[in-house]
Scaffold this active site. Structure first.
Site, PDB file in Angstrom:
ATOM      1  N   GLN A   1       0.807  -1.217   0.000  1.00  0.00           N
ATOM      2  CA  GLN A   1       0.000   0.000   0.000  1.00  0.00           C
ATOM      3  C   GLN A   1       0.843   1.273   0.000  1.00  0.00           C
ATOM      4  O   GLN A   1       0.324   2.359   0.276  1.00  0.00           O
ATOM      5  CB  GLN A   1      -0.925   0.003   1.229  1.00  0.00           C
ATOM      6  CG  GLN A   1      -1.992  -1.069   1.204  1.00  0.00           C
ATOM      7  CD  GLN A   1      -3.161  -0.692   0.304  1.00  0.00           C
ATOM      8  OE1 GLN A   1      -3.108   0.284  -0.430  1.00  0.00           O
ATOM      9  NE2 GLN A   1      -4.220  -1.479   0.356  1.00  0.00           N
TER      10      GLN A   1
ATOM     11  N   ASP B   1      -9.601  20.100   9.976  1.00  0.00           N
ATOM     12  CA  ASP B   1     -10.196  18.789  10.243  1.00  0.00           C
ATOM     13  C   ASP B   1     -10.179  18.492  11.744  1.00  0.00           C
ATOM     14  O   ASP B   1     -10.226  19.412  12.556  1.00  0.00           O
ATOM     15  CB  ASP B   1      -9.410  17.722   9.460  1.00  0.00           C
ATOM     16  CG  ASP B   1     -10.297  16.596   8.960  1.00  0.00           C
ATOM     17  OD1 ASP B   1     -10.784  15.817   9.789  1.00  0.00           O
ATOM     18  OD2 ASP B   1     -10.496  16.495   7.734  1.00  0.00           O
TER      19      ASP B   1
ATOM     20  N   ASP C   1       4.895   9.275   8.484  1.00  0.00           N
ATOM     21  CA  ASP C   1       4.676   9.707   7.107  1.00  0.00           C
ATOM     22  C   ASP C   1       4.260  11.168   6.995  1.00  0.00           C
ATOM     23  O   ASP C   1       4.043  11.669   5.886  1.00  0.00           O
ATOM     24  CB  ASP C   1       3.607   8.826   6.448  1.00  0.00           C
ATOM     25  CG  ASP C   1       4.099   7.404   6.226  1.00  0.00           C
ATOM     26  OD1 ASP C   1       5.102   7.232   5.521  1.00  0.00           O
ATOM     27  OD2 ASP C   1       3.493   6.472   6.784  1.00  0.00           O
TER      28      ASP C   1
ATOM     29  N   HIS D   1      -9.637  10.992  11.445  1.00  0.00           N
ATOM     30  CA  HIS D   1     -10.032  11.504  10.137  1.00  0.00           C
ATOM     31  C   HIS D   1      -9.023  12.492   9.550  1.00  0.00           C
ATOM     32  O   HIS D   1      -8.624  12.383   8.388  1.00  0.00           O
ATOM     33  CB  HIS D   1     -11.413  12.156  10.263  1.00  0.00           C
ATOM     34  CG  HIS D   1     -12.051  12.553   8.985  1.00  0.00           C
ATOM     35  ND1 HIS D   1     -11.885  13.809   8.422  1.00  0.00           N
ATOM     36  CD2 HIS D   1     -12.880  11.884   8.154  1.00  0.00           C
ATOM     37  CE1 HIS D   1     -12.584  13.884   7.306  1.00  0.00           C
ATOM     38  NE2 HIS D   1     -13.195  12.725   7.113  1.00  0.00           N
TER      39      HIS D   1
ATOM     40  N   SER E   1     -14.720  12.752   1.796  1.00  0.00           N
ATOM     41  CA  SER E   1     -13.611  13.232   2.626  1.00  0.00           C
ATOM     42  C   SER E   1     -12.277  12.728   2.106  1.00  0.00           C
ATOM     43  O   SER E   1     -11.253  13.406   2.216  1.00  0.00           O
ATOM     44  CB  SER E   1     -13.771  12.733   4.069  1.00  0.00           C
ATOM     45  OG  SER E   1     -14.575  13.576   4.832  1.00  0.00           O
TER      46      SER E   1
END
Length: 419
Positions: A116, A146, A155, A183, A359
């Site tokens: 991934q 957010d 990362d 989120h 989103s």
């Protein structure tokens, strides 16, 4: 696409525009409990400056928006009493929330999956199925408004330039933007994950402005969001830098504070990207701020090829079919599409998660905007927006409810991609 909708679903703050008052208690959400009375956020305004001053002294100030009035917290009895004052205008401030299809991810992972490193959405937006890493975005800031961001995530940690909280009280708290929901960290990962932990976003060399505007339950008050939008614009001007705002949040109710803040930021050269919403496939279902003409509303694509293109997800909010084909953006219009279903990205625990929603589509488009802007730093936000539209036209979406040849109410102009 133009239509009036029937569906109403480090540093400085410019003192002349937003004056946060100190010492007013709030928990960053639209309701709080005080002395056993449930309080909610309201906007108070008056043409009579003395009446306005008296109201500020009586109720306290959350955010002062000057010509638009001020926000504060009050209970129902106080609200009803103030409504009877003919010299005062008072209205409840709408709540906004995250635009994921579920508050819980489809799956969580404690460690990075090597397969991934470049999730399907990143490969799709780069139009490269064998892509191993990404690049670009240097010198451009992406402001993620957010639930906050885990600034220590491997990362993301190398990209953090600003970390601020707008939910802790009547002022901006600098140096903290803790994400306890996940989120915001996920959104930031799709936009600019730098690969240090193995995950790549669209524009890994961009700088991250992590602005916490939503509480740990994924919802927040529109005045906190409006304050953050204006702060981004003022920072962009003060620091003479280019900024893309990503707002993967929304509401069926329009907030005048957010509308005016978006217009303010756009006129200051900021590019605003927002989730279209997850109320599809019904027409007229786009939420705010995505529905605003000065925000780029992004629809969500699935990792499914049908009719030779990716498919618009059923959950993705739609505009109106009556505007199909006009290649014009008005209120309640989808503008572009991006990957938004089953998206793998960073998680607030330091791990990773898979989530679906518009989103997730919005930060793909925000990252692409930053990547493009970095190659033409003298371009205006209007020119970068036009560039996104032209790229979308080059990859028309022909699959999903409401999608069709050309500009349509489901996918907008199409899928904006790197190449």
């Amino acid at each position: 696409m133009k239509k009036s909708a029937k569906f109403i679903t480090t540093a400085m703050l410019a003192a002349t525009l937003l004056i946060p008052a100190m010492g007013v208690s709030a928990n960053g959400e639209s309701t709080e409990t005080a002395n056993g009375n449930e309080k909610f956020r309201v906007l108070v305004d008056s043409a009579n400056q003395q009446d306005l001053k008296n109201a500020k002294n009586q109720y306290g100030v959350q955010w002062d928006f000057k010509g638009e009035g001020f926000t504060t917290n009050m209970n129902a009895k106080q609200y009803e009493a103030l409504q009877k004052n003919k010299n005062i205008k008072v209205e409840k401030v709408p709540e906004y929330s995250i635009e994921a299809t579920s508050s819980e991810p489809l799956a969580k992972y404690s460690t990075m999956a090597a397969s991934q490193a470049t999730p399907w959405g990143i490969k799709a937006i780069y139009n490269n199925s064998s892509l191993a890493k990404t690049s670009g975005g240097a010198g451009i800031n992406i402001a993620v408004l957010d639930t906050g961001v885990n600034v220590n995530h491997p990362d993301l940690s190398g990209n953090i330039e600003q970390c601020k909280d707008f939910t802790l009280g009547a002022s901006i708290t600098n140096g903290t933007c803790t994400d306890r929901q996940g989120h915001g960290t996920h959104v930031a990962g799709s936009a600019l994950a730098n690969g240090n932990g193995g995950l790549y976003g669209v524009a890994p060399q961009s700088d991250l402005w992590a602005y916490k505007v939503l509480g740990d339950d994924g919802s927040g008050s529109s005045d906190d969001i409006a304050a953050a939008i204006r702060h981004v614009a003022d920072q962009a001007t003060a620091l003479k830098t280019k900024v893309v705002i990503n707002m993967s949040l929304g509401s069926s109710a329009e907030s005048s504070l957010i509308t005016n803040a978006v217009n303010y930021a756009y006129n200051k050269g900021v590019l605003i990207i927002a989730a279209a919403g997850n109320s599809g496939p019904a027409q007229g279902s786009i939420g705010f701020p995505g529905a605003l003409p000065n925000a780029v509303a992004v629809a969500a694509l699935e990792n499914v090829i049908q009719n030779g293109t990716y498919r618009v997800a059923d959950f993705s909010s739609r505009g109106y079919s009556s505007t199909d084909g006009d290649y014009s953006i008005g209120k309640y219009d989808v503008e572009v599409s991006a990957p938004g279903a089953a998206v793998y990205s960073a998680w607030y625990t330091g791990g990773y998660a898979t989530i679906s929603g518009t989103s997730m589509a919005s930060p793909h488009a925000a990252g692409l905007a930053a990547k493009i802007w970095a190659t033409t730093p003298n371009s205006s936000n209007v020119q970068i927006r036009a560039n996104l539209q032209n790229r979308a036209k080059a990859y028309d979406i022909l699959s999903g409810s409401g999608a069709g040849v050309g500009d349509d109410y489901a996918s907008g102009f199409g899928f904006s991609r790197v190449q």
